[in-house]
Design a protein around this motif. Structure first.
Motif, short mmCIF file in Angstrom:
data_model
loop_
_atom_site.label_atom_id
_atom_site.label_comp_id
_atom_site.label_asym_id
_atom_site.label_seq_id
_atom_site.Cartn_x
_atom_site.Cartn_y
_atom_site.Cartn_z
N ASP A 37 37.98 35.43 54.39
CA ASP A 37 37.98 36.66 53.66
C ASP A 37 37.21 36.58 52.55
O ASP A 37 37.41 35.86 51.64
CB ASP A 37 39.22 36.68 53.39
CG ASP A 37 39.44 38.41 52.65
OD1 ASP A 37 38.36 38.94 52.51
OD2 ASP A 37 40.53 38.71 52.58
N PRO A 38 35.97 37.11 52.53
CA PRO A 38 35.09 37.00 51.36
C PRO A 38 35.65 37.70 50.14
O PRO A 38 35.46 37.07 48.72
CB PRO A 38 33.72 37.65 51.66
CG PRO A 38 34.28 38.46 53.03
CD PRO A 38 35.26 38.03 53.33
N ALA A 39 36.52 38.81 50.32
CA ALA A 39 37.06 39.57 49.19
C ALA A 39 38.18 38.47 48.49
O ALA A 39 38.07 38.42 47.22
CB ALA A 39 37.47 40.67 49.61
N GLU A 40 38.75 37.82 49.41
CA GLU A 40 39.81 36.84 48.72
C GLU A 40 39.09 35.82 47.79
O GLU A 40 39.54 35.39 46.96
CB GLU A 40 40.45 36.31 49.96
CG GLU A 40 41.75 35.27 49.55
CD GLU A 40 42.21 34.50 50.55
OE1 GLU A 40 42.75 33.29 50.41
OE2 GLU A 40 41.94 34.91 51.83
N ALA A 41 38.00 35.24 48.40
CA ALA A 41 37.44 34.20 47.67
C ALA A 41 36.79 34.66 46.42
O ALA A 41 36.77 33.77 45.51
CB ALA A 41 36.02 33.62 48.85
N ALA A 42 36.29 35.77 46.61
CA ALA A 42 35.52 36.32 45.24
C ALA A 42 36.65 36.84 44.29
O ALA A 42 36.15 36.47 42.83
CB ALA A 42 34.59 37.62 45.57
N ALA A 43 37.83 37.14 44.55
CA ALA A 43 38.59 37.43 43.56
C ALA A 43 38.84 36.50 42.33
O ALA A 43 39.26 35.10 42.57
CB ALA A 43 39.99 37.83 44.13
N GLY A 44 38.64 37.19 41.10
CA GLY A 44 38.66 36.11 39.97
C GLY A 44 37.69 34.83 39.93
O GLY A 44 37.73 34.26 38.77
N ALA A 45 36.58 34.87 40.62
CA ALA A 45 35.69 33.85 40.59
C ALA A 45 34.64 33.97 39.32
O ALA A 45 34.53 34.80 38.89
CB ALA A 45 35.01 33.77 42.09
N ASP A 46 34.31 32.77 38.89
CA ASP A 46 33.40 32.81 37.81
C ASP A 46 32.18 32.62 38.26
O ASP A 46 31.04 33.04 37.61
CB ASP A 46 33.52 31.54 36.86
CG ASP A 46 35.22 31.31 36.53
OD1 ASP A 46 35.37 32.24 35.47
OD2 ASP A 46 36.09 30.59 36.99
N VAL A 47 31.85 32.40 39.67
CA VAL A 47 30.61 32.33 40.19
C VAL A 47 30.51 32.80 41.53
O VAL A 47 31.47 32.54 42.32
CB VAL A 47 29.82 30.86 40.25
CG1 VAL A 47 28.48 30.68 40.88
CG2 VAL A 47 29.92 30.29 38.80
N LEU A 48 29.86 33.72 41.88
CA LEU A 48 29.60 33.98 43.30
C LEU A 48 28.24 33.38 43.96
O LEU A 48 27.20 33.70 43.23
CB LEU A 48 29.35 35.64 43.63
CG LEU A 48 30.82 36.30 43.19
CD1 LEU A 48 30.56 37.65 43.72
CD2 LEU A 48 32.13 35.77 43.91
N TYR A 49 28.15 32.75 44.78
CA TYR A 49 27.12 31.73 45.34
C TYR A 49 27.02 32.38 46.79
O TYR A 49 27.77 32.15 47.66
CB TYR A 49 27.52 30.43 45.20
CG TYR A 49 26.27 29.60 45.34
CD1 TYR A 49 25.42 29.41 46.31
CD2 TYR A 49 25.72 28.73 44.38
CE1 TYR A 49 24.24 28.62 46.63
CE2 TYR A 49 24.52 27.81 44.28
CZ TYR A 49 23.83 27.81 45.31
OH TYR A 49 22.95 27.02 45.43
N THR A 50 25.69 32.29 47.28
CA THR A 50 25.47 32.57 48.72
C THR A 50 24.10 32.07 49.15
O THR A 50 23.31 31.54 48.36
CB THR A 50 25.14 34.02 49.00
OG1 THR A 50 25.26 34.07 50.27
CG2 THR A 50 24.08 34.75 48.11
N ASP A 51 23.76 31.93 50.21
CA ASP A 51 22.58 31.25 50.88
C ASP A 51 22.39 31.87 52.19
O ASP A 51 23.12 32.97 52.77
CB ASP A 51 23.00 29.65 50.99
CG ASP A 51 21.71 28.88 51.63
OD1 ASP A 51 20.46 29.42 51.42
OD2 ASP A 51 21.99 27.83 51.97
N VAL A 52 21.14 31.73 52.80
CA VAL A 52 20.60 32.39 53.99
C VAL A 52 21.68 32.12 54.92
O VAL A 52 22.36 31.04 55.18
CB VAL A 52 19.30 32.03 54.31
CG1 VAL A 52 18.17 32.32 53.18
CG2 VAL A 52 19.16 30.39 54.38
#
Length: 346
Positions: A250-265
């Motif tokens: 669940d990307p929304a769960e991972a993003a909740a309250g995070a200090d950094v959002l990181y992604t890659d191809v």
């Protein structure tokens, strides 16, 4: 009145004659001696090849040299040193950062492209390692299989640096956490959410982050999770530092309250044949303003580049003030310069 020296006894004279005399080695004898064994080189193949203290020292050194560069102060810490750069995969940031870094440090870098040596085909990895170690002071390799950098390190008598393999991208991790530390003033206790494929970049962020006390959550589609052995090792590191390492779908769960959002191809180099199928699977795993809104206010947006805009990263989101994608690209230069000094400057 001077005291007359007493004559030595016959016993003393005989003992002196019998004592072995120190022999002075002739030049020929010195040349025949076997050379002293050289100290084993220090390699950097994984994020775990540096301790937390060493990574913090590296960040501090990178910061000092970054300020020296900005002030126009020369810092030729590797004058006279040469780095061999092996590329099985082409790259913009890796080549420019290492080549520029060696120049700024007073040394020299040699680019060896895919057709220059045809590693493992025209010549064995062992022979390439043994040859380059006789002529250069270090070897950097950007390869497909992790076994290649391991074999280079097994045979080379100079430091070997993993500039990317299918298992890890540890140099990227150094530039990334240098960037976060610059922006946040600390690393321990922060939370980084990696959105996308559980790939080599995710592996190094998990391992290095856990060792530095950073909580790392990876959000990926089922079947695209990080390697189980890497996850287990990262969690072991986290238990020692208090950091958590989680995997979720669940990307929304991972993003909740995070200090950094990181992604890659979504499809790495070598996975081009899977690109279309991966787009359908990864479409929900996209960093955009909506996902950023779930993170902590002011959360940083990161991408190791190159980016496929409007796939894994929304273009507008990549240009927000919270985006540090070009800061981390630049910090590859500074972090790797510090790494080169630590390894080649010994």
């Amino acid at each position: 009145m001077l005291e007359r020296a007493r004559p030595k006894s016959r016993r003393a004279v005989r003992a002196r004659r019998a004592a072995p005399r120190a022999r002075v080695a002739t030049p020929a004898a010195r040349a025949a001696r076997p050379p002293r064994a050289a100290a084993a080189p220090r390699h950097y193949l994984s994020a775990l090849d540096l301790s937390a203290a060493e990574m913090r020292a590296l960040f501090a050194l990178a910061g000092r040299m970054k300020r020296q560069l900005s002030a126009g102060t020369p810092h030729p810490r590797l004058a006279g040193k040469t780095l061999a750069m092996i590329f099985q995969k082409p790259s913009l940031r890796t080549r420019v950062s290492f080549e520029t870094g060696m120049t700024q440090l007073g040394g020299h870098a040699i680019y060896l492209g895919p057709e220059d040596i045809r590693l493992g085909h025209r010549e064995t990895v062992e022979d390439v390692a043994l040859t380059l170690a006789r002529m250069t002071d270090g070897i950097m390799a950007r390869v497909f299989g992790h076994a290649v950098v391991e074999e280079l390190a097994r045979h080379a008598t100079v430091p070997v640096i993993n500039a990317l393999s299918d298992r890890e991208h540890p140099c990227q991790m150094l530039g990334d956490f240098l960037t976060v530390a610059e922006r946040r003033g600390r690393l321990e206790g922060l939370t980084l959410a990696f959105i996308g494929d559980g790939n080599n970049v995710a592996h190094s962020l998990m391992l290095g982050g856990a060792r530095l006390g950073v909580n790392v959550t990876v959000a990926c589609p089922p079947g695209h999770e990080p390697d189980a052995s890497v996850l287990e090792r990262a969690r072991a590191e986290g238990r020692a530092t208090g950091a958590t390492v989680r995997v979720t779908a669940d990307p929304a769960e991972a993003a909740a309250g995070a200090d950094v959002l990181y992604t890659d191809v979504w499809a790495s180099m070598g996975q081009e044949a899977e690109a279309e199928a991966r787009r359908a699977v990864f479409r929900p795993y996209r960093v955009d303003d909506a996902l950023l809104a779930r993170a902590r206010p002011g959360a940083l947006v990161m991408h190791c580049l190159p980016a496929h805009y409007d796939e894994e990263l929304d273009y507008a989101t990549s240009r927000r003030p919270e985006s540090v994608i070009f800061d981390e690209a630049e910090n590859r230069l500074h972090a790797q310069k510090a790494l080169l000094v630590m390894l080649l400057g010994r």
